[in-house]
Write a protein that holds these residues in place. Structure first.
Motif, mmCIF file in Angstrom:
data_model
loop_
_atom_site.group_PDB
_atom_site.id
_atom_site.type_symbol
_atom_site.label_atom_id
_atom_site.label_comp_id
_atom_site.label_asym_id
_atom_site.label_seq_id
_atom_site.Cartn_x
_atom_site.Cartn_y
_atom_site.Cartn_z
ATOM 1 N N UNK A 203 -19.284 -32.433 43.127
ATOM 2 C CA UNK A 203 -17.961 -32.669 42.536
ATOM 3 C C UNK A 203 -17.264 -31.351 42.244
ATOM 4 N N UNK A 204 -18.015 -30.384 41.666
ATOM 5 C CA UNK A 204 -17.413 -29.106 41.305
ATOM 6 C C UNK A 204 -16.920 -28.354 42.535
ATOM 7 N N UNK A 205 -17.663 -28.450 43.634
ATOM 8 C CA UNK A 205 -17.235 -27.812 44.869
ATOM 9 C C UNK A 205 -15.922 -28.417 45.353
ATOM 10 N N UNK A 206 -15.866 -29.749 45.403
ATOM 11 C CA UNK A 206 -14.656 -30.427 45.878
ATOM 12 C C UNK A 206 -13.470 -30.094 44.978
ATOM 13 N N UNK A 207 -13.722 -30.066 43.674
ATOM 14 C CA UNK A 207 -12.645 -29.796 42.721
ATOM 15 C C UNK A 207 -12.091 -28.389 42.914
ATOM 16 N N UNK A 208 -12.983 -27.428 43.120
ATOM 17 C CA UNK A 208 -12.535 -26.035 43.215
ATOM 18 C C UNK A 208 -11.917 -25.705 44.572
ATOM 19 N N UNK A 209 -12.320 -26.415 45.626
ATOM 20 C CA UNK A 209 -11.821 -26.092 46.967
ATOM 21 C C UNK A 209 -10.509 -26.783 47.315
ATOM 22 N N UNK A 210 -10.210 -27.921 46.716
ATOM 23 C CA UNK A 210 -8.981 -28.633 47.061
ATOM 24 C C UNK A 210 -7.793 -28.002 46.347
ATOM 25 N N UNK A 211 -6.627 -27.967 46.993
ATOM 26 C CA UNK A 211 -5.455 -27.281 46.417
ATOM 27 C C UNK A 211 -5.037 -27.898 45.089
ATOM 28 N N UNK A 212 -4.823 -27.066 44.088
ATOM 29 C CA UNK A 212 -4.453 -27.559 42.764
ATOM 30 C C UNK A 212 -3.004 -28.038 42.715
ATOM 31 N N UNK A 213 -2.204 -27.645 43.680
ATOM 32 C CA UNK A 213 -0.787 -27.991 43.631
ATOM 33 C C UNK A 213 -0.444 -29.373 44.138
ATOM 34 N N UNK A 214 -1.401 -30.089 44.739
ATOM 35 C CA UNK A 214 -1.112 -31.420 45.277
ATOM 36 C C UNK A 214 -1.666 -32.477 44.331
ATOM 37 N N UNK A 215 -1.223 -33.720 44.521
ATOM 38 C CA UNK A 215 -1.666 -34.773 43.602
ATOM 39 C C UNK A 215 -3.139 -35.110 43.835
ATOM 40 N N UNK A 216 -3.742 -35.778 42.849
ATOM 41 C CA UNK A 216 -5.187 -36.001 42.884
ATOM 42 C C UNK A 216 -5.608 -36.914 44.031
ATOM 43 N N UNK A 217 -4.740 -37.850 44.450
ATOM 44 C CA UNK A 217 -5.100 -38.713 45.580
ATOM 45 C C UNK A 217 -5.250 -37.910 46.855
ATOM 46 N N UNK A 218 -4.337 -36.954 47.072
ATOM 47 C CA UNK A 218 -4.425 -36.110 48.265
ATOM 48 C C UNK A 218 -5.635 -35.189 48.164
ATOM 49 N N UNK A 219 -5.916 -34.697 46.962
ATOM 50 C CA UNK A 219 -7.098 -33.854 46.770
ATOM 51 C C UNK A 219 -8.372 -34.652 47.063
ATOM 52 N N UNK A 220 -8.366 -35.921 46.676
ATOM 53 C CA UNK A 220 -9.534 -36.771 46.948
ATOM 54 C C UNK A 220 -9.715 -36.950 48.448
ATOM 55 N N UNK A 221 -8.617 -37.164 49.184
ATOM 56 C CA UNK A 221 -8.707 -37.347 50.635
ATOM 57 C C UNK A 221 -9.262 -36.099 51.304
ATOM 58 N N UNK A 222 -8.733 -34.928 50.897
ATOM 59 C CA UNK A 222 -9.188 -33.663 51.476
ATOM 60 C C UNK A 222 -10.670 -33.433 51.134
ATOM 61 N N UNK A 223 -11.020 -33.683 49.890
ATOM 62 C CA UNK A 223 -12.398 -33.470 49.458
ATOM 63 C C UNK A 223 -13.381 -34.385 50.163
ATOM 64 N N UNK A 224 -13.007 -35.654 50.351
ATOM 65 C CA UNK A 224 -13.895 -36.609 51.012
ATOM 66 C C UNK A 224 -14.119 -36.223 52.466
ATOM 67 N N UNK A 225 -13.069 -35.785 53.154
ATOM 68 C CA UNK A 225 -13.227 -35.367 54.552
ATOM 69 C C UNK A 225 -14.209 -34.199 54.667
ATOM 70 N N UNK A 226 -14.135 -33.257 53.716
ATOM 71 C CA UNK A 226 -15.050 -32.124 53.729
ATOM 72 C C UNK A 226 -16.490 -32.578 53.467
ATOM 73 N N UNK A 227 -16.678 -33.480 52.525
ATOM 74 C CA UNK A 227 -18.020 -33.993 52.236
ATOM 75 C C UNK A 227 -18.601 -34.733 53.439
ATOM 76 N N UNK A 228 -17.783 -35.487 54.132
ATOM 77 C CA UNK A 228 -18.251 -36.222 55.320
ATOM 78 C C UNK A 228 -18.684 -35.252 56.419
ATOM 79 N N UNK A 229 -17.994 -34.136 56.542
ATOM 80 C CA UNK A 229 -18.379 -33.134 57.538
ATOM 81 C C UNK A 229 -19.722 -32.503 57.164
ATOM 82 N N UNK A 230 -19.919 -32.205 55.873
ATOM 83 C CA UNK A 230 -21.188 -31.635 55.426
ATOM 84 C C UNK A 230 -22.340 -32.609 55.672
ATOM 85 N N UNK A 231 -22.086 -33.871 55.371
ATOM 86 C CA UNK A 231 -23.115 -34.892 55.587
ATOM 87 C C UNK A 231 -23.447 -35.020 57.068
ATOM 88 N N UNK A 232 -22.403 -35.048 57.919
ATOM 89 C CA UNK A 232 -22.613 -35.187 59.363
ATOM 90 C C UNK A 232 -23.385 -34.001 59.937
#
Length: 357
Positions: A77-106
Motif C-alpha cells: 500500500x505504501x509503495x502504491x501511495x508514494x508512487x501515484x501522482x498526488x495531484x490526481x483524484x484518488x480513483x485515478x490513483x487507484x487505477x494507476x496503482x492497481x495496474x502497477x501491482x498487476x505488472x509486479x504480480x505477472x
C-alpha cells in the motif's frame, strides 16, 4: 428524513470539535472503520469523547484494520501511495496503482514470491469496485493495529475488552485449530488469548466490544447477564446446514451434544434460565453411563436422548446408578443396551446394563 424517523440526529463535525452539548450520555457507541483512518490527535479526541459520554457499563464497538494480517499488505500500500501522482483524484490513483501491482504480480517479482498471499490480494482488488481501493489505500493516515495497541488505548480511558463482535471467535473450539485447544485453555488472560489468536487467524480486520468498567470475569457473572437469552431455530431442521465453516475451522452438527441441543431447540426454544446448563451436564453424565461410546450420528443421538430424558424426568446419574430398574429409559437407549449399535470399548455401565438387558 425519508424513513420517517424522529429520533435521529446527524452531526457534520470534526471529532476534535465535538462539544458536550452535541451528544447525550451513551449506552453504546459504534466506531466502524474509524480508528484506522484518522490521525493521532483525532484518534485521541474521539476516544476521549466516547469514554466520557459512555455510561457505566456502556459498550463501545470498534472495527479496525488488524495486524499481523496487514503486515505484508502495508508495504505494498505504501509503495502504491508514494508512487501515484498526488495531484490526481484518488480513483485515478487507484487505477494507476492497481495496474502497477498487476505488472509486479505477472512478473513474479521476489516480494510477491516471498509473500504468495499478495497475489490473491491483488486479484481481489481487481474484482472489487475501484472506490474500495481508493478509500483503503489512499488515506494518508491508514493504520493497522495489534490487539495490544488497542487494549492500551482503551484501558487508559477506563474501557476494558468484553469480547469479539464475531461471537464465534470468543470460543476456543471455533477460533483455533484442534491441535492448539489445550494450549489456549491454559492461557493466563484474555489478552494473551487474543494476541496468540491474531497470529493464528491472520485476519486483516478486527471487530471488538469494549465496556466502560470491568468486563465479566466469572461464569456466575455471565449467567446472571444472560439469564434471558433464548436459543431457537429460524428454519426447519431439514433446511439447516449441519456443516458450518468458521474461517479455517469446520464444524459438524451431525453428532454430539450440539446435535442433541439442536433437535431440542428446534422443537421448543430454550433459554439459559431454562435449564440449558443442565442439558450439557446431563449429556456428560449420560456419556459415562452408556460407556463413553465412540461418537457417530446414531450413538451420539442415543447419548443425547438419554441426556434430554434425564433433564425432563429430573433423574440424576446417582439415582440411575442406585436403582436403575425404577426408570423407563428411552427406546433408543434400550436398543443401544441390547447391542444394536455394537458395544463400547469399555463395556456398558454394569448397573444399568443388568437392569435393562
Amino acid at each position: 428524513i425519508k424513513a420517517g424517523l424522529n429520533n435521529t440526529t446527524f452531526l457534520q463535525k470534526s471529532f476534535t470539535a465535538l462539544e458536550q452539548k452535541d451528544l447525550p450520555p451513551l449506552d453504546f457507541a459504534v466506531m466502524h472503520g474509524v480508528l484506522s483512518w484518522i490521525d493521532e490527535p483525532t484518534r485521541t479526541a474521539v476516544l476521549d469523547d466516547a469514554a466520557r459520554r459512555l455510561k457505566p457499563g456502556g459498550l463501545l464497538l470498534t472495527g479496525t484494520n488488524a495486524m499481523p494480517g496487514w503486515a505484508a499488505k502495508l508495504p505494498m500500500r505504501n509503495m502504491v501511495y508514494s508512487l501515484s501522482p498526488a495531484g490526481v483524484n484518488s480513483l485515478e490513483r487507484a487505477r494507476i496503482g492497481l495496474e502497477w501491482l498487476k505488472k509486479l504480480k505477472s512478473a513474479q517479482v521476489k516480494y510477491f514470491r516471498d509473500n504468495p498471499a499478495l497475489a490473491e490480494a491483488v486479484d481481489e482488488l481487481d474484482r472489487l469496485d475501484p472506490r474500495y481501493m481508493a478509500h483503503e489505500y489512499f488515506n494518508e493516515n491508514l493504520r493497522a493495529f495489534y490487539f495490544a495497541e488497542l487494549k492500551a488505548y482503551m484501558e487508559a480511558r477506563g474501557l476494558h475488552f468484553a469480547g469479539c463482535a464475531r461471537l464465534y471467535l470468543n470460543s476456543v473450539d471455533l477460533a483455533v485449530p484442534r491441535e492448539l485447544h489445550e494450549e489456549f485453555r491454559n492461557v493466563k488472560s484474555r489478552a494473551e488469548l487474543e494476541v496468540k489468536r491474531d497470529f493464528i487467524r491472520n485476519e486483516t480486520f478486527r471487530r471488538d466490544v469494549w465496556v466502560k468498567g470491568e468486563a465479566i470475569k466469572t461464569e456466575d457473572e455471565w449467567l446472571a447477564v444472560n439469564q434471558d437469552l433464548i436459543f431457537g431455530t429460524l428454519d426447519p431442521l431439514n433446511r439447516i446446514d449441519r456443516k458450518v465453516s468458521f474461517g479455517d475451522i469446520q464444524v459438524s452438527y451431525e453428532g454430539g451434544p450440539v446435535a442433541t441441543l439442536l433437535d431440542a431447540v428446534a422443537e421448543k426454544a430454550i433459554g439459559i434460565g431454562d435449564r440449558f446448563a443442565e442439558v450439557l451436564k446431563a449429556y456428560a453424565d449420560a456419556n459415562v453411563l452408556l460407556g463413553r461410546p465412540v461418537k457417530v450420528t446414531p450413538s451420539s443421538k442415543v447419548v443425547g436422548d438419554m441426556a434430554i430424558w434425564m433433564v425432563a424426568a429430573g433423574v440424576s446419574k446417582e439415582q440411575l446408578l442406585t436403582a436403575p430398574e425404577k426408570f423407563d429409559l428411552p427406546a433408543s437407549v434400550i436398543a443401544f443396551l441390547h447391542g444394536q449399535l455394537g458395544h463400547p470399548e469399555g463395556g456398558f455401565c454394569e448397573q444399568i446394563g443388568r437392569a435393562h438387558v
